[in-house]
Design a protein around this motif. Structure first.
Motif, PDB file in Angstrom:
ATOM      1  N   ALA A  93       0.829  -1.203   0.000  1.00 21.76           N
ATOM      2  CA  ALA A  93       0.000   0.000   0.000  1.00 21.76           C
ATOM      3  C   ALA A  93       0.866   1.257   0.000  1.00 21.76           C
ATOM      4  O   ALA A  93       0.597   2.215  -0.738  1.00 21.76           O
ATOM      5  CB  ALA A  93      -0.928  -0.005   1.212  1.00 21.76           C
ATOM      6  N   ILE A  94       1.911   1.257   0.825  1.00 24.27           N
ATOM      7  CA  ILE A  94       2.784   2.441   0.900  1.00 24.27           C
ATOM      8  C   ILE A  94       3.530   2.650  -0.415  1.00 24.27           C
ATOM      9  O   ILE A  94       3.525   3.744  -1.003  1.00 24.27           O
ATOM     10  CB  ILE A  94       3.788   2.298   2.066  1.00 24.27           C
ATOM     11  CG1 ILE A  94       3.043   2.343   3.403  1.00 24.27           C
ATOM     12  CG2 ILE A  94       4.838   3.408   2.015  1.00 24.27           C
ATOM     13  CD1 ILE A  94       3.916   2.041   4.606  1.00 24.27           C
ATOM     14  N   ILE A  95       4.190   1.587  -0.886  1.00 21.01           N
ATOM     15  CA  ILE A  95       4.979   1.712  -2.119  1.00 21.01           C
ATOM     16  C   ILE A  95       4.072   1.956  -3.316  1.00 21.01           C
ATOM     17  O   ILE A  95       4.362   2.790  -4.185  1.00 21.01           O
ATOM     18  CB  ILE A  95       5.834   0.443  -2.333  1.00 21.01           C
ATOM     19  CG1 ILE A  95       6.897   0.342  -1.230  1.00 21.01           C
ATOM     20  CG2 ILE A  95       6.504   0.468  -3.707  1.00 21.01           C
ATOM     21  CD1 ILE A  95       7.752  -0.909  -1.297  1.00 21.01           C
ATOM     22  N   GLY A  96       2.931   1.241  -3.358  1.00 19.55           N
ATOM     23  CA  GLY A  96       2.026   1.391  -4.492  1.00 19.55           C
ATOM     24  C   GLY A  96       1.436   2.787  -4.604  1.00 19.55           C
ATOM     25  O   GLY A  96       1.234   3.296  -5.714  1.00 19.55           O
ATOM     26  N   ASN A  97       1.174   3.437  -3.456  1.00 26.45           N
ATOM     27  CA  ASN A  97       0.556   4.771  -3.484  1.00 26.45           C
ATOM     28  C   ASN A  97       1.554   5.910  -3.478  1.00 26.45           C
ATOM     29  O   ASN A  97       1.181   7.065  -3.723  1.00 26.45           O
ATOM     30  CB  ASN A  97      -0.406   4.911  -2.296  1.00 26.45           C
ATOM     31  CG  ASN A  97      -1.722   4.180  -2.520  1.00 26.45           C
ATOM     32  OD1 ASN A  97      -2.565   4.605  -3.292  1.00 26.45           O
ATOM     33  ND2 ASN A  97      -1.883   3.044  -1.862  1.00 26.45           N
ATOM     34  N   THR A  98       2.830   5.618  -3.189  1.00 30.44           N
ATOM     35  CA  THR A  98       3.843   6.688  -3.206  1.00 30.44           C
ATOM     36  C   THR A  98       4.814   6.562  -4.378  1.00 30.44           C
ATOM     37  O   THR A  98       5.302   7.566  -4.898  1.00 30.44           O
ATOM     38  CB  THR A  98       4.661   6.683  -1.901  1.00 30.44           C
ATOM     39  OG1 THR A  98       5.294   5.410  -1.728  1.00 30.44           O
ATOM     40  CG2 THR A  98       3.772   6.969  -0.710  1.00 30.44           C
ATOM     41  N   LEU A  99       5.076   5.324  -4.794  1.00 33.08           N
ATOM     42  CA  LEU A  99       6.039   5.107  -5.883  1.00 33.08           C
ATOM     43  C   LEU A  99       5.402   4.413  -7.081  1.00 33.08           C
ATOM     44  O   LEU A  99       6.109   3.905  -7.953  1.00 33.08           O
ATOM     45  CB  LEU A  99       7.224   4.256  -5.380  1.00 33.08           C
ATOM     46  CG  LEU A  99       7.998   4.798  -4.169  1.00 33.08           C
ATOM     47  CD1 LEU A  99       9.070   3.800  -3.734  1.00 33.08           C
ATOM     48  CD2 LEU A  99       8.645   6.143  -4.510  1.00 33.08           C
ATOM     49  N   GLY A 100       4.081   4.393  -7.101  1.00 33.12           N
ATOM     50  CA  GLY A 100       3.372   3.679  -8.158  1.00 33.12           C
ATOM     51  C   GLY A 100       3.668   4.190  -9.553  1.00 33.12           C
ATOM     52  O   GLY A 100       3.462   3.467 -10.534  1.00 33.12           O
ATOM     53  N   HIS A 101       4.157   5.428  -9.656  1.00 32.55           N
ATOM     54  CA  HIS A 101       4.457   5.998 -10.969  1.00 32.55           C
ATOM     55  C   HIS A 101       5.771   5.470 -11.547  1.00 32.55           C
ATOM     56  O   HIS A 101       6.064   5.666 -12.724  1.00 32.55           O
ATOM     57  CB  HIS A 101       4.551   7.522 -10.865  1.00 32.55           C
ATOM     58  CG  HIS A 101       5.607   7.997  -9.903  1.00 32.55           C
ATOM     59  ND1 HIS A 101       5.431   7.934  -8.536  1.00 32.55           N
ATOM     60  CD2 HIS A 101       6.853   8.516 -10.116  1.00 32.55           C
ATOM     61  CE1 HIS A 101       6.524   8.414  -7.940  1.00 32.55           C
ATOM     62  NE2 HIS A 101       7.403   8.760  -8.873  1.00 32.55           N
ATOM     63  N   LEU A 102       6.573   4.794 -10.709  1.00 32.58           N
ATOM     64  CA  LEU A 102       7.873   4.291 -11.167  1.00 32.58           C
ATOM     65  C   LEU A 102       7.712   2.954 -11.874  1.00 32.58           C
ATOM     66  O   LEU A 102       6.881   2.135 -11.504  1.00 32.58           O
ATOM     67  CB  LEU A 102       8.825   4.110  -9.973  1.00 32.58           C
ATOM     68  CG  LEU A 102       9.188   5.360  -9.171  1.00 32.58           C
ATOM     69  CD1 LEU A 102      10.093   4.973  -8.006  1.00 32.58           C
ATOM     70  CD2 LEU A 102       9.888   6.388 -10.064  1.00 32.58           C
ATOM     71  N   ASP A 103       8.553   2.729 -12.891  1.00 33.77           N
ATOM     72  CA  ASP A 103       8.595   1.418 -13.532  1.00 33.77           C
ATOM     73  C   ASP A 103       9.233   0.410 -12.572  1.00 33.77           C
ATOM     74  O   ASP A 103      10.196   0.712 -11.883  1.00 33.77           O
ATOM     75  CB  ASP A 103       9.423   1.488 -14.823  1.00 33.77           C
ATOM     76  CG  ASP A 103       8.748   2.327 -15.903  1.00 33.77           C
ATOM     77  OD1 ASP A 103       7.508   2.430 -15.865  1.00 33.77           O
ATOM     78  OD2 ASP A 103       9.462   2.888 -16.765  1.00 33.77           O
ATOM     79  N   GLY A 104       8.711  -0.767 -12.556  1.00 30.87           N
ATOM     80  CA  GLY A 104       9.301  -1.810 -11.715  1.00 30.87           C
ATOM     81  C   GLY A 104       9.045  -1.639 -10.240  1.00 30.87           C
ATOM     82  O   GLY A 104       9.798  -2.173  -9.413  1.00 30.87           O
ATOM     83  N   VAL A 105       7.975  -0.935  -9.864  1.00 32.44           N
ATOM     84  CA  VAL A 105       7.698  -0.716  -8.447  1.00 32.44           C
ATOM     85  C   VAL A 105       7.486  -2.048  -7.720  1.00 32.44           C
ATOM     86  O   VAL A 105       7.820  -2.194  -6.534  1.00 32.44           O
ATOM     87  CB  VAL A 105       6.486   0.220  -8.273  1.00 32.44           C
ATOM     88  CG1 VAL A 105       5.214  -0.434  -8.821  1.00 32.44           C
ATOM     89  CG2 VAL A 105       6.297   0.608  -6.822  1.00 32.44           C
ATOM     90  N   TRP A 106       6.947  -3.043  -8.422  1.00 28.37           N
ATOM     91  CA  TRP A 106       6.693  -4.353  -7.813  1.00 28.37           C
ATOM     92  C   TRP A 106       7.985  -5.049  -7.403  1.00 28.37           C
ATOM     93  O   TRP A 106       8.002  -5.853  -6.477  1.00 28.37           O
ATOM     94  CB  TRP A 106       5.892  -5.238  -8.762  1.00 28.37           C
ATOM     95  CG  TRP A 106       6.579  -5.508 -10.066  1.00 28.37           C
ATOM     96  CD1 TRP A 106       6.545  -4.724 -11.190  1.00 28.37           C
ATOM     97  CD2 TRP A 106       7.416  -6.616 -10.379  1.00 28.37           C
ATOM     98  NE1 TRP A 106       7.307  -5.278 -12.176  1.00 28.37           N
ATOM     99  CE2 TRP A 106       7.855  -6.447 -11.708  1.00 28.37           C
ATOM    100  CE3 TRP A 106       7.835  -7.739  -9.668  1.00 28.37           C
ATOM    101  CZ2 TRP A 106       8.695  -7.353 -12.345  1.00 28.37           C
ATOM    102  CZ3 TRP A 106       8.673  -8.646 -10.300  1.00 28.37           C
ATOM    103  CH2 TRP A 106       9.100  -8.461 -11.615  1.00 28.37           C
ATOM    104  N   ARG A 107       9.102  -4.706  -8.083  1.00 30.93           N
ATOM    105  CA  ARG A 107      10.390  -5.305  -7.741  1.00 30.93           C
ATOM    106  C   ARG A 107      10.845  -4.845  -6.350  1.00 30.93           C
ATOM    107  O   ARG A 107      11.451  -5.617  -5.604  1.00 30.93           O
ATOM    108  CB  ARG A 107      11.444  -4.947  -8.789  1.00 30.93           C
ATOM    109  CG  ARG A 107      11.112  -5.456 -10.195  1.00 30.93           C
ATOM    110  CD  ARG A 107      12.164  -5.004 -11.211  1.00 30.93           C
ATOM    111  NE  ARG A 107      11.736  -5.288 -12.564  1.00 30.93           N
ATOM    112  CZ  ARG A 107      12.014  -6.403 -13.237  1.00 30.93           C
ATOM    113  NH1 ARG A 107      12.728  -7.354 -12.653  1.00 30.93           N
ATOM    114  NH2 ARG A 107      11.585  -6.574 -14.476  1.00 30.93           N
ATOM    115  N   ILE A 108      10.523  -3.600  -6.024  1.00 34.23           N
ATOM    116  CA  ILE A 108      10.867  -3.082  -4.697  1.00 34.23           C
ATOM    117  C   ILE A 108      10.074  -3.829  -3.632  1.00 34.23           C
ATOM    118  O   ILE A 108      10.595  -4.167  -2.557  1.00 34.23           O
ATOM    119  CB  ILE A 108      10.586  -1.566  -4.622  1.00 34.23           C
ATOM    120  CG1 ILE A 108      11.372  -0.820  -5.701  1.00 34.23           C
ATOM    121  CG2 ILE A 108      10.929  -1.013  -3.238  1.00 34.23           C
ATOM    122  CD1 ILE A 108      11.032   0.657  -5.806  1.00 34.23           C
TER     123      ILE A 108
END
Length: 485
Positions: free
Chosen positions: A172-187
């Motif tokens: 939830a945190i990464i998806g809503n703050t870094l969701g615009h980045l490519d490869g966010v799921w890798r983080i």
């Protein structure tokens, strides 16, 4: 007669006392349950990572199912293989190997360029998850005093749901703050490398199971381990019991499939273990843990809101786990299972009714279904998840504990894998209503199985249970105890 001896062996042990050895036992449990934390994170992270991962790698509905279920089916193999491996190689060394697999699988997933490499990484993680689901509970049960075996072994399941909650929160945190980045799921996936490292280095300093050491003839090693986690008089008394059971087993020489199937009582307890594991999965709990975001979107939430709302089942799972640990050594296992299946089946029925009465577009629909999903997860975690894993870790005799646990958890993971592969297709075909009514019907059958087939294990030493399981007296004991209550 077996029962009388078993109860005597439990009550003649010196009482538990406080001291440094209790803290040492708590530390061992904490380190070992990092395996459960990894289990939870690696199974839960797909919940929020699947959509951005599918977009980047060009996955369709079928390949999404492959990416998700590859871990689950590999976990079935890991459960079977690692159960046998831990019988021969040792519980501690096997858990160290699992830490290496967790780390290696994470690297494959994080740096994957395509679906085939992703699936390889998920398979490696699945082997580790399945191994952890088998070996860690057995390791804890064999180290724990019988008086607190339920609450100590149950800590692993609490760590599993803590890992799943951590995955939901991180998603939830990464998806809503870094969701615009490519490869966010890798983080999202990369985070689980940290507890893998902690598990590896932590287990290097942890002891082996004293029961396993006795089985291998290392009396001095077993005594040293017992003295580190018990008072001295209690350690000596337990060692005497362990040696007696080990001597009896050497005369029996019952190992592997042929020996188990050749003994009606061992076959029956294996079927009980398999049935209980399968019943746990057929509640559909992991369908919620893997695809909770999708269920909530189907209920009426938008994608971003569903990612945040999905934290609620994770929170209640941890709360339920804490409650379960508090009552694990106070409430009989059979009674716990019966209450849990009654509640989860009722929640399934209510979800089906709510999705029928509240039509799509009704503003109450998503919130009512979210509430009922949370109630279902809470009931499941409080009365079934921890209790089932504790039961599986304690019910099998020592000489078949690894293989018995492995086979039971293998079947558990196979059912889990089938559900994870077809759950979304099931929802698409018959909707939330039909899916949860189907779960309710299966839950009623599972309740009947528990009431008629599952014997009681609470409040008795593993050695006492072993004698009654091997002779078949445990079924007579459970019926007599039920009549007295």
């Amino acid at each position: 007669m077996a029962h009388a001896h078993a109860e005597g062996s439990s009550t003649t042990l010196p009482p538990l006392v406080g001291g440094p050895h209790r803290k040492r036992l708590g530390l061992v449990a904490l380190i070992a349950t990092f395996g459960g934390l990894l289990f939870g994170y690696d199974t839960g992270v797909i919940n929020g990572a699947l959509r951005p991962m599918a977009e980047e790698l060009g996955l369709n509905a079928f390949t999404e199912g492959v990416a998700t279920s590859s871990l689950i089916f590999a976990a079935a193999i890991g459960a079977m293989f690692c159960g046998r491996l831990s019988d021969g190689w040792g519980r501690r060394k096997t858990i160290i190997l699992l830490a290496v697999l967790f780390f290696a699988g994470t690297l494959f997933v994080v740096f994957t360029p395509n679906l085939p490499v992703l699936v390889i990484g998920r398979i490696i993680l699945g082997l580790a998850v399945g191994g952890a689901s088998t070996v860690v509970p057995v390791f804890l049960a064999e180290l724990a005093p019988y008086e607190i075996r339920g609450s100590l072994a149950g800590r692993n399941e609490l760590m599993i749901v803590t890992g799943q909650l951590a995955a939901f929160v991180v998603n939830a945190i990464i998806g809503n703050t870094l969701g615009h980045l490519d490869g966010v799921w890798r983080i999202m996936f990369a985070i689980c490398a940290l507890p893998a490292i902690a598990l590896f280095f932590g287990m290097l300093r942890m002891p082996e199971s004293p029961r396993w050491l006795i089985e291998k003839g290392d009396r001095a090693g077993a005594l040293a381990v017992l003295k580190s986690v018990r008072s001295e008089d209690r350690a000596l008394a337990e060692l005497a019991e362990l040696e007696k059971v080990a001597d009896e087993e050497k005369q029996e020489s019952q190992l592997g499939w042929r020996a188990i199937l050749g003994n009606r009582n061992l076959t029956r307890i294996l079927l009980v273990g398999i049935g209980l594991g399968v019943a746990q999965q057929l509640t559909g709990i992991n369908s919620i843990m893997y695809f909770g975001q999708t269920v909530l979107i189907e209920s009426g939430f938008d994608e971003s809101a569903a990612l945040i709302a999905n934290i609620a089942p994770g929170v209640i799972a941890v709360v339920g786990g804490v409650i379960a640990l508090a009552m694990m050594d106070r409430l009989d296992r059979r009674k716990t299972f019966a209450i849990g299946l009654t509640l989860t089946t009722s929640c399934h029925l209510l979800i089906g009714v709510a999705s029928t009465v509240l039509e799509v577009g009704n503003p109450l629909r998503p919130w009512v279904i979210l509430f009922l999903v949370v109630a279902f997860v809470g009931s499941m975690q409080t009365f079934l998840n921890i209790a089932v894993w504790v039961y599986l870790s304690e019910i099998f005799p020592l000489h078949m504990r690894g293989v018995g646990m492995g086979i039971s958890v293998f079947m558990l993971w196979v059912v889990n894998g089938v559900l994870s592969l077809y759950f979304l297709s099931l929802v698409e075909a018959i909707g939330i209503t039909g899916t949860f009514f189907l779960f309710a019907a299966v839950g009623a059958l599972a309740l009947l199985f528990v009431l008629t087939q599952v014997p009681e294990t609470r409040g008795r030493t593993l050695e006492a249970l072993e004698e009654d399981v091997t002779t078949g007296a445990i079924y007579t004991v459970s019926k007599s105890a039920a009549r007295r209550r």
